[in-house]
Design a protein around this motif. Structure first.
Motif, PDB file in Angstrom:
ATOM      1  N   TRP A  90       0.829  -1.206   0.000  1.00  0.00           N
ATOM      2  CA  TRP A  90       0.000   0.000   0.000  1.00  0.00           C
ATOM      3  C   TRP A  90       0.871   1.266   0.000  1.00  0.00           C
ATOM      4  O   TRP A  90       0.609   2.215  -0.739  1.00  0.00           O
ATOM      5  N   ARG A  91       1.894   1.267   0.816  1.00  0.00           N
ATOM      6  CA  ARG A  91       2.780   2.442   0.887  1.00  0.00           C
ATOM      7  C   ARG A  91       3.560   2.644  -0.403  1.00  0.00           C
ATOM      8  O   ARG A  91       3.980   3.770  -0.710  1.00  0.00           O
ATOM      9  N   SER A  92       3.748   1.565  -1.160  1.00  0.00           N
ATOM     10  CA  SER A  92       4.513   1.675  -2.407  1.00  0.00           C
ATOM     11  C   SER A  92       3.702   2.260  -3.562  1.00  0.00           C
ATOM     12  O   SER A  92       4.273   2.643  -4.586  1.00  0.00           O
ATOM     13  N   LEU A  93       2.389   2.325  -3.410  1.00  0.00           N
ATOM     14  CA  LEU A  93       1.537   2.821  -4.500  1.00  0.00           C
ATOM     15  C   LEU A  93       1.648   4.337  -4.634  1.00  0.00           C
ATOM     16  O   LEU A  93       1.774   5.045  -3.627  1.00  0.00           O
ATOM     17  N   PRO A  94       1.563   4.848  -5.851  1.00  0.00           N
ATOM     18  CA  PRO A  94       1.538   6.301  -6.038  1.00  0.00           C
ATOM     19  C   PRO A  94       0.318   6.905  -5.334  1.00  0.00           C
ATOM     20  O   PRO A  94      -0.735   6.261  -5.268  1.00  0.00           O
TER      21      PRO A  94
END
Length: 372
Positions: free
Chosen positions: A257-261
């Motif tokens: 989730w944190r890696s998503l733009p």
């Protein structure tokens, strides 16, 4: 192959390439496969259940709204991971999204056993008031330390009892029977012990075969699951009890989730909110429709609990509240009881909740130690 056949084949391939075999972004340009975000969404129920329909709708809308940048691949009916496997798969990043029942989360945080307490809620309005408010936020907060980011509560309605032996009208009718329960929930195991029955935990995908083989006598579930999994075909007795709530939590891997733009996260969150409201409406209508289909099948003898019978069941479950309140957390249980009491007072003009007759201290918001 004739010249005409080759020409038809060329036209067909050209049409497919032009009309959508490629994925295009918002500006009409093709999405680079290296930049596409794939979300594997695994769940254990059938596609025609509220959860199954909502997962498909969510996948379709996200793909449309991201212009093909995000592809949500839905794997229903335990085709990818079973009950006991999907949580580990999510935490390890093998899948990016799951929607387990709330009962499955007690292995991570004991507070989730709250939602397994029988007759905790009187209606779905009380459920939504609790889960969409501070109680839901407190439950969500228990998952973040486990590399899990919660997105939404989905609904499946209230549970009912089925079995292969006899009508279940009074608590004494459960004596000596064996019931399947969801894995990881001590509350559900103890619930059947309160009724004089035995409980055994089984993955959802194994329930039908186990019931059909008469290895267990019964189970509890919502009407949509009883119908879609064909439990009613091998369980001739159904008691409409509305004794427990069954909901799902849509979860994603926190690191993923944190890696998503940020723009993708925003689209997913907004779409999830929209689909959640739609899913809750579907759950209510589908449970009603499936109950009528079960009724009209002629394969089941149905008994609906009367108000006095319901009181008998509630009284039988009272020890569970005393047993699990310290495990779940005094503050959390009291918060639900106060909300329930207030809701009943507003809707009926006075407090009628059975728990407050059993434990009047809760009416003032403070249950004395050792009472509940």
């Amino acid at each position: 192959m004739t010249g005409r056949a080759r020409w038809i084949l060329v036209l067909a391939v050209s049409f497919l390439l032009i009309t959508g075999c490629d994925q295009r972004g918002p500006d009409g340009e093709q999405v680079d496969p290296k930049e596409k975000i794939v979300i594997k969404f695994s769940h254990v129920v059938a596609e025609d259940t509220p959860k199954g329909q909502a997962a498909r709708r969510f996948a379709r809308l996200v793909q449309q709204r991201t212009g093909g940048r995000v592809e949500v691949q839905v794997f229903p009916n335990s085709t990818l991971y079973k009950d006991g496997e999907e949580m580990d798969a999510l935490q390890q990043g093998a899948v990016q999204m799951i929607a387990p029942t709330t009962s499955k989360l007690s292995c991570l945080a004991p507070q989730w056993q709250l939602l397994d307490l029988p007759y905790l809620f009187e209606n779905k309005e009380q459920v939504y008031q609790a889960l969409d408010g501070e109680i839901g936020k407190k439950l969500f907060a228990t998952l973040e330390p486990h590399n899990i980011h919660p997105l939404a509560f989905w609904d499946n309605g209230f549970k009912h009892m089925t079995n292969s032996k006899r009508p279940l009208v009074h608590p004494r009718d459960f004596a000596g029977l064996t019931f399947r329960v969801m894995i990881n929930s001590r509350v559900l195991e103890e619930q059947f012990r309160c009724l004089g029955a035995r409980a055994t935990g089984l993955p959802f995908s194994d329930v039908y075969s186990t019931l059909a083989a008469r290895q267990v006598d019964g189970q509890e579930n919502t009407m949509s699951n009883i119908y879609s999994q064909r439990f009613y075909e091998v369980q001739p007795y159904l008691t409409v009890s509305n004794h427990g709530y069954m909901g799902y939590v849509v979860l994603t891997n926190a690191a993923f989730w944190r890696s998503l733009p940020p723009d993708i996260r925003k689209i997913i969150e907004e779409t999830m909110t929209e689909v959640t409201l739609w899913e809750r409406e579907q759950a209510a209508s589908l449970n009603e429709k499936n109950f009528k289909q079960i009724e009209s099948s002629g394969k089941v003898k149905i008994h609906t609990l009367t108000p006095p019978e319901r009181i008998e069941w509630q009284a039988a479950f009272t020890p569970l509240y005393r047993q699990f309140k310290p495990v779940i957390g005094n503050e959390l249980v009291e918060a639900v009881l106060r909300m329930k009491n207030y809701s009943s007072s507003v809707s009926r003009g006075h407090a009628t909740g059975w728990l407050f007759k059993q434990f009047p201290e809760s009416n003032t918001g403070g249950v004395r130690a050792g009472k509940l």
